[in-house]
Write a protein that holds these residues in place. Structure first.
Motif, PDB file in Angstrom:
ATOM      1  N   VAL A  77       0.844  -1.182   0.000  1.00 51.24           N
ATOM      2  CA  VAL A  77       0.000   0.000   0.000  1.00 51.24           C
ATOM      3  C   VAL A  77       0.888   1.244   0.000  1.00 51.24           C
ATOM      4  CG1 VAL A  77      -2.029  -0.959   1.161  1.00 51.24           C
ATOM      5  CG2 VAL A  77      -0.128  -0.103   2.557  1.00 51.24           C
ATOM      6  N   LEU A  78       0.339   2.350  -0.508  1.00 55.61           N
ATOM      7  CA  LEU A  78       0.997   3.643  -0.419  1.00 55.61           C
ATOM      8  C   LEU A  78       0.924   4.131   1.025  1.00 55.61           C
ATOM      9  CD1 LEU A  78       2.050   5.777  -2.681  1.00 55.61           C
ATOM     10  CD2 LEU A  78       0.025   7.045  -1.972  1.00 55.61           C
ATOM     11  N   VAL A  79       2.052   4.570   1.582  1.00 54.81           N
ATOM     12  CA  VAL A  79       2.046   5.128   2.932  1.00 54.81           C
ATOM     13  C   VAL A  79       1.586   6.580   2.823  1.00 54.81           C
ATOM     14  CG1 VAL A  79       3.373   5.556   5.031  1.00 54.81           C
ATOM     15  CG2 VAL A  79       3.922   3.578   3.588  1.00 54.81           C
ATOM     16  N   GLY A 106      -4.312   1.838  -3.088  1.00 51.47           N
ATOM     17  CA  GLY A 106      -4.284   1.226  -1.763  1.00 51.47           C
ATOM     18  C   GLY A 106      -3.415   2.060  -0.844  1.00 51.47           C
ATOM     19  N   VAL A 107      -3.896   2.335   0.365  1.00 58.41           N
ATOM     20  CA  VAL A 107      -3.158   3.202   1.292  1.00 58.41           C
ATOM     21  C   VAL A 107      -3.079   2.536   2.665  1.00 58.41           C
ATOM     22  CG1 VAL A 107      -3.849   5.310   0.099  1.00 58.41           C
ATOM     23  CG2 VAL A 107      -5.239   4.458   1.983  1.00 58.41           C
ATOM     24  N   ILE A 152     -11.541   6.502  -8.897  1.00 56.52           N
ATOM     25  CA  ILE A 152     -10.374   5.815  -8.357  1.00 56.52           C
ATOM     26  C   ILE A 152     -10.756   5.179  -7.025  1.00 56.52           C
ATOM     27  CG2 ILE A 152      -7.975   6.014  -7.590  1.00 56.52           C
ATOM     28  CD1 ILE A 152      -7.759   8.558  -9.261  1.00 56.52           C
ATOM     29  N   PRO A 153     -10.837   3.861  -6.951  1.00 59.95           N
ATOM     30  CA  PRO A 153     -11.157   3.241  -5.665  1.00 59.95           C
ATOM     31  C   PRO A 153      -9.997   3.359  -4.683  1.00 59.95           C
ATOM     32  CG  PRO A 153     -10.696   1.569  -7.317  1.00 59.95           C
ATOM     33  CD  PRO A 153     -10.690   2.884  -8.032  1.00 59.95           C
ATOM     34  N   ILE A 154     -10.327   3.671  -3.442  1.00 60.36           N
ATOM     35  CA  ILE A 154      -9.334   3.721  -2.374  1.00 60.36           C
ATOM     36  C   ILE A 154      -9.499   2.488  -1.500  1.00 60.36           C
ATOM     37  CG2 ILE A 154      -8.581   4.928  -0.293  1.00 60.36           C
ATOM     38  CD1 ILE A 154      -9.273   7.544  -1.610  1.00 60.36           C
ATOM     39  N   TRP A 155      -8.454   1.678  -1.437  1.00 61.74           N
ATOM     40  CA  TRP A 155      -8.418   0.524  -0.550  1.00 61.74           C
ATOM     41  C   TRP A 155      -7.621   0.907   0.690  1.00 61.74           C
ATOM     42  CZ3 TRP A 155      -6.765  -4.311  -3.904  1.00 61.74           C
ATOM     43  CH2 TRP A 155      -7.721  -4.537  -4.882  1.00 61.74           C
ATOM     44  N   VAL A 168     -13.920   1.820   6.877  1.00 59.84           N
ATOM     45  CA  VAL A 168     -15.357   2.113   6.899  1.00 59.84           C
ATOM     46  C   VAL A 168     -15.602   3.598   6.649  1.00 59.84           C
ATOM     47  CG1 VAL A 168     -17.406   2.193   8.375  1.00 59.84           C
ATOM     48  CG2 VAL A 168     -15.937   0.156   8.375  1.00 59.84           C
ATOM     49  N   ARG A 169     -14.810   4.448   7.284  1.00 63.04           N
ATOM     50  CA  ARG A 169     -15.052   5.887   7.207  1.00 63.04           C
ATOM     51  C   ARG A 169     -14.537   6.510   5.915  1.00 63.04           C
ATOM     52  NH1 ARG A 169     -12.099   8.557  10.155  1.00 63.04           N
ATOM     53  NH2 ARG A 169     -10.778   6.968  11.143  1.00 63.04           N
ATOM     54  N   LEU A 170     -13.403   6.000   5.403  1.00 65.37           N
ATOM     55  CA  LEU A 170     -12.719   6.737   4.344  1.00 65.37           C
ATOM     56  C   LEU A 170     -12.393   5.907   3.104  1.00 65.37           C
ATOM     57  CD1 LEU A 170     -10.233   8.614   6.707  1.00 65.37           C
ATOM     58  CD2 LEU A 170     -12.169   9.642   5.509  1.00 65.37           C
ATOM     59  N   GLY A 171     -12.686   4.619   3.121  1.00 64.98           N
ATOM     60  CA  GLY A 171     -12.287   3.771   2.017  1.00 64.98           C
ATOM     61  C   GLY A 171     -13.451   3.216   1.222  1.00 64.98           C
ATOM     62  N   ASP A 172     -13.124   2.736   0.042  1.00 56.81           N
ATOM     63  CA  ASP A 172     -14.083   1.989  -0.769  1.00 56.81           C
ATOM     64  C   ASP A 172     -13.972   0.495  -0.500  1.00 56.81           C
ATOM     65  OD1 ASP A 172     -15.110   4.249  -2.431  1.00 56.81           O
ATOM     66  OD2 ASP A 172     -13.005   4.342  -3.031  1.00 56.81           O
ATOM     67  N   ALA A 173     -12.796   0.072  -0.036  1.00 55.75           N
ATOM     68  CA  ALA A 173     -12.582  -1.342   0.270  1.00 55.75           C
ATOM     69  C   ALA A 173     -11.625  -1.453   1.444  1.00 55.75           C
ATOM     70  CB  ALA A 173     -12.025  -2.082  -0.933  1.00 55.75           C
ATOM     71  N   TRP A 174     -11.774  -2.559   2.164  1.00 52.42           N
ATOM     72  CA  TRP A 174     -10.826  -2.901   3.230  1.00 52.42           C
ATOM     73  C   TRP A 174      -9.834  -3.911   2.668  1.00 52.42           C
ATOM     74  CZ3 TRP A 174     -11.271  -7.395   6.931  1.00 52.42           C
ATOM     75  CH2 TRP A 174     -10.239  -7.365   7.882  1.00 52.42           C
ATOM     76  N   HIS A 175      -8.536  -3.664   2.926  1.00 50.32           N
ATOM     77  CA  HIS A 175      -7.460  -4.427   2.289  1.00 50.32           C
ATOM     78  C   HIS A 175      -6.543  -5.029   3.354  1.00 50.32           C
ATOM     79  CE1 HIS A 175      -4.654  -5.550  -0.805  1.00 50.32           C
ATOM     80  NE2 HIS A 175      -3.740  -4.643  -0.492  1.00 50.32           N
TER      81      HIS A 175
END
Length: 288
Positions: A77-79, A106-107, A152-155, A168-175
């Motif tokens: 993931v991107l830091v 992914g972050v 752009i999906p954020i994982w 839950v608060r800031l993402g489109d997916a949990w990774h």
């Protein structure tokens, strides 16, 4: 269910030619997503696991976008705290547009204390900084006239409860990253409970699992998802599909940097997974 591959963008065997071979192999085998990881300063704590050379993810993905055709590209993931959020928003938006809408961002919060110090970023504040950065990125992307980010999906990565809440608060997916099927099953219940408590929808489920094939089954209870015989890996993927995973990322790097000198082992494992996937998707299989 889409299947992606975490490609090593670091280590003694990694160079432009090797990255090109990885990309062509992964795309050629029919996988849906190619992801790379993130470090900027290869400090001692980073070098112990991910030694130099380390290819910066945005630069690498932009180059790979030009030599691939259909495969999605992303970070695992991107830091988030390592870069100014407006820089991340700009680079991600540009990369998504230039690649034809193929980016997955992914972050995560990061773990390398020495690297945070080298970059002058307070390690203890990495959680709150990540929250602020993600909010700022989304705010920037709302200016579509300027950023033209598209979809752009954020994982959001992380195995902790705080990581689940952030997803839950800031993402489109949990990774979540590399764990057992039992842990992942329980964690899916936990993140659903977190989403219900916050009155928000449960994010998509996009785990990253190991990929290490063995000739004999692994029966130890601590067996990671993706470890064992091809039959065990196939069953793991089916279990994750039943848990609602929209994407599963296979991680064929198993901890020894010298693996990057011999990618053929990983490519053979990926080819075996690709073959079983084709069998599962071929409707004629059930008729035989």
């Amino acid at each position: 269910m889409r299947i992606g591959v975490n490609v090593p963008n670091f280590g003694p065997g990694t160079n432009p030619g090797m990255l090109r071979s990885w990309a062509r192999t992964v795309e050629g085998l029919g996988f849906d997503l190619l992801l790379v990881s993130d470090h900027i300063a290869v400090t001692p704590d980073v070098a112990e696991q991910y030694p130099a050379p380390f290819y910066e993810p945005f630069t690498t993905l932009a180059w790979l976008a030009g030599i691939t055709d259909r495969i999605s590209l992303g970070t695992t993931v991107l830091v988030a705290a390592y870069r100014h959020p407006l820089l991340v928003a700009r680079m991600a938006a540009n990369l998504n547009q230039l690649s034809g809408g193929r980016l997955v961002l992914g972050v995560g919060v990061g773990w390398a204390r020495h690297e945070f110090a080298a970059l002058g970023i307070p390690f203890e504040q990495r959680g709150s900084l990540t929250d602020d950065h993600l909010s700022a990125v989304r705010d920037a992307w709302s200016d579509n006239e300027d950023y033209q980010a598209g979809e752009i999906p954020i994982w959001v990565g992380g195995n902790s409860v705080s990581g689940m809440r952030r997803a839950v608060r800031l993402g489109d997916a949990w990774h979540p990253l590399r764990n057992t099927i039992g842990w992942l099953r329980e964690a899916c219940d936990k993140i659903e409970a977190e989403a219900n408590a916050l009155g928000r929808p449960t994010p998509d489920f996009a785990p990253r699992i190991a990929l290490r094939l063995t000739e004999s089954p692994i029966t130890a209870p601590e067996r990671l998802a993706g470890e064992g015989t091809i039959e065990q890996v196939r069953d793991d993927l089916e279990q994750l599909r039943l848990l609602g995973a929209g994407t599963v990322v296979l991680d064929p790097f198993n901890g020894d940097p010298l693996e990057t000198l011999h990618p053929e082992i990983a490519w053979q494992a990926l080819a075996a997974v690709a073959a079983t996937r084709r069998q599962d998707e071929d409707p004629r299989t059930e008729m035989r």
